[in-house]
Design a protein around this motif. Sequence first.
Motif, short mmCIF file in Angstrom:
data_model
loop_
_atom_site.label_atom_id
_atom_site.label_comp_id
_atom_site.label_asym_id
_atom_site.label_seq_id
_atom_site.Cartn_x
_atom_site.Cartn_y
_atom_site.Cartn_z
N VAL A 70 0.82 -1.18 0.01
CA VAL A 70 0.03 0.08 0.09
C VAL A 70 0.65 1.09 -0.13
O VAL A 70 1.78 1.29 0.86
CB VAL A 70 -1.06 -0.13 1.29
CG1 VAL A 70 -1.64 1.27 1.25
CG2 VAL A 70 -2.08 -1.22 1.31
N ASP A 71 0.79 1.75 -0.91
CA ASP A 71 1.43 3.31 -1.28
C ASP A 71 0.62 4.43 -0.80
O ASP A 71 -0.31 4.83 -1.55
CB ASP A 71 2.09 3.30 -2.45
CG ASP A 71 2.82 4.69 -2.54
OD1 ASP A 71 2.81 5.69 -1.83
OD2 ASP A 71 3.56 4.96 -3.76
N GLY A 72 0.67 4.82 0.38
CA GLY A 72 -0.39 5.62 0.98
C GLY A 72 -0.04 7.16 0.55
O GLY A 72 -0.90 8.06 0.81
N VAL A 73 0.90 7.49 -0.08
CA VAL A 73 1.16 8.63 -0.67
C VAL A 73 0.63 8.78 -2.02
O VAL A 73 -0.01 9.91 -2.44
CB VAL A 73 2.90 8.65 -0.76
CG1 VAL A 73 3.12 10.21 -1.40
CG2 VAL A 73 3.57 8.85 0.77
N SER A 74 0.86 7.41 -3.01
CA SER A 74 0.18 7.93 -4.14
C SER A 74 -0.85 7.34 -4.30
O SER A 74 -1.81 7.49 -5.42
CB SER A 74 1.14 7.00 -5.21
OG SER A 74 2.53 7.42 -5.36
#
Length: 549
Positions: free
Chosen positions: A219-223
């Motif tokens: 999980v890339d919470g930034v993108s």
Amino acid sequence: MRVYSGKSVFGGIAIGTIQVYKKGEQQVKRRKIEDVPAEIRRYRTAKQTALEQLQNLYDKALKEVGEANAAIFEIHQMMLEDDDYNESVENIIETQRVNAEYAVAVTEDNFAQMFASMEDEYMRGRAADVRDISERLVSVLSGNAGGGVQTEEPVIIAAQDLAPSETVQMDKQKVLSFVTIDGSMNSHTAILARTMGIPALVGASVPLDDTIDGRLGIVDGVSGVLYVEPDEETLAQMKEKQAQQEEQKRLLELLKGRENKTLDGKTIQLYANIGNSKDLAAVLQNDAGGIGLFRSEFIYLEREDFPTEEEQFQIYKTVVQTMAGKRVIIRTLDIGADKQCEYFHMDKEDNPAMGCRAIRICLTRPEIFKTQLRALFRASAFGKLAIMYPMITSVKEVRAVKQIVSEVKEELDRQGIEYNTPEQGIMIETPAAVMISDELAKEVDFFSIGTNDLTQYTLAIDRQNTKLEAFYDAHHPAVLKMIEMTIANAHKAGIWAGICGELGADTQLTKEFLAMGVDELSVSPAKILPVRKVILETDVEAYRRRKQE
């Protein structure tokens, strides 16, 4: 490798096994019963068990995520005690001679449909709460323990949606992140996720089946991206990104104790926003210089009746004493719009965001306002307290506030009650206030710019309407020009100006605000050190020159 997109609730990188979380399938069947009194007793026993579960959830949430975020479980307890709800269930049992599970399910459908059809957005949101408490009752009646994540190792949770109760029950040590198909950026679960610091996505179109269950995920919470079975290159990149973020956190810790001074010597006051006294630990832990926004309305929202003067006084006194001489800015009651208290008995409004809210309630119901002001002035004797009035749109309103303040001070003088002379400021959160900020500045000690409402009213876009996210631009030039104008007019009048809305924590704009001459930024406690880092690295004059080139 498969890639799914969603809306980021909280940033960060999570790498681990995905676990699909599904609510227990509760098939409610209609059964005829012979002993009606016994069935009603069974229902009441189940209700008492559900109330105890909710109290335990409240206690757990209080420790982990603070009083404001735990309040949803108090609301669920109140709904479970609602006479109309309980009378409906017991009437169905009695008249139709059916089992309690079925009576609860029918009542759930009826009440959820009723709430969902209401025009008021807050009341529509109660439909989900009715379903949550009803499902809890059915689980108790059916003997299902439910809840929790069944795993030995930390996992990424993927679900259709997560109720606040489900999120709080999860062992944080076992949850790396969560990804949901439903849910909004402003849902209870999203707020809890941000407070808990869990990387999370909502509105993600993921299949809740074996194609992701048990697979390695990122999980890339930034993108706002979920990678399932990532290839080696992506996995290596994300691990590096994760390591960089951890290193950044470590380096930020080194900034504690540093003065918020730019490279060219300008000092900024960096304060924290809080909702209640339970947030004070986070304020101190993150080295905030004071409190720039204490949302006093939560004192009202968390109760079933008006808080007394003494109750408020004790809370405000605790906060100012804990902050030990640091400035504490307390915003007066900001009820209305999306923050409703039933016991206020407000008239229904077609457009509550532009209706009777905040200072308008205080000026039209001065008995409520005076009670709060008395508590605030009494607490001012114990520390550096400042008072801030929200939703001001005219000089007339400020003078009306001053008249009530004068009456309160006269009462305290007559009673021989000690108080100091706290600074008194206003929030600038409407275009009207911005345009007359030169006049308003002559009347008060400071401005604090509420960028959430200012953006909403400037762009004429409901900030909670997820369908309009493509049109909502918090960096809109009009919004930034209004902020700049407000700061300039404050300085011309010799008062200070700060920002306490969400934009204050937006590090993409920190240099811009410094160039505008902002004196104070008030942000969530977790954002103190990231904003401090930008301040310490900025040469304001050099930045201004580059902008003019």
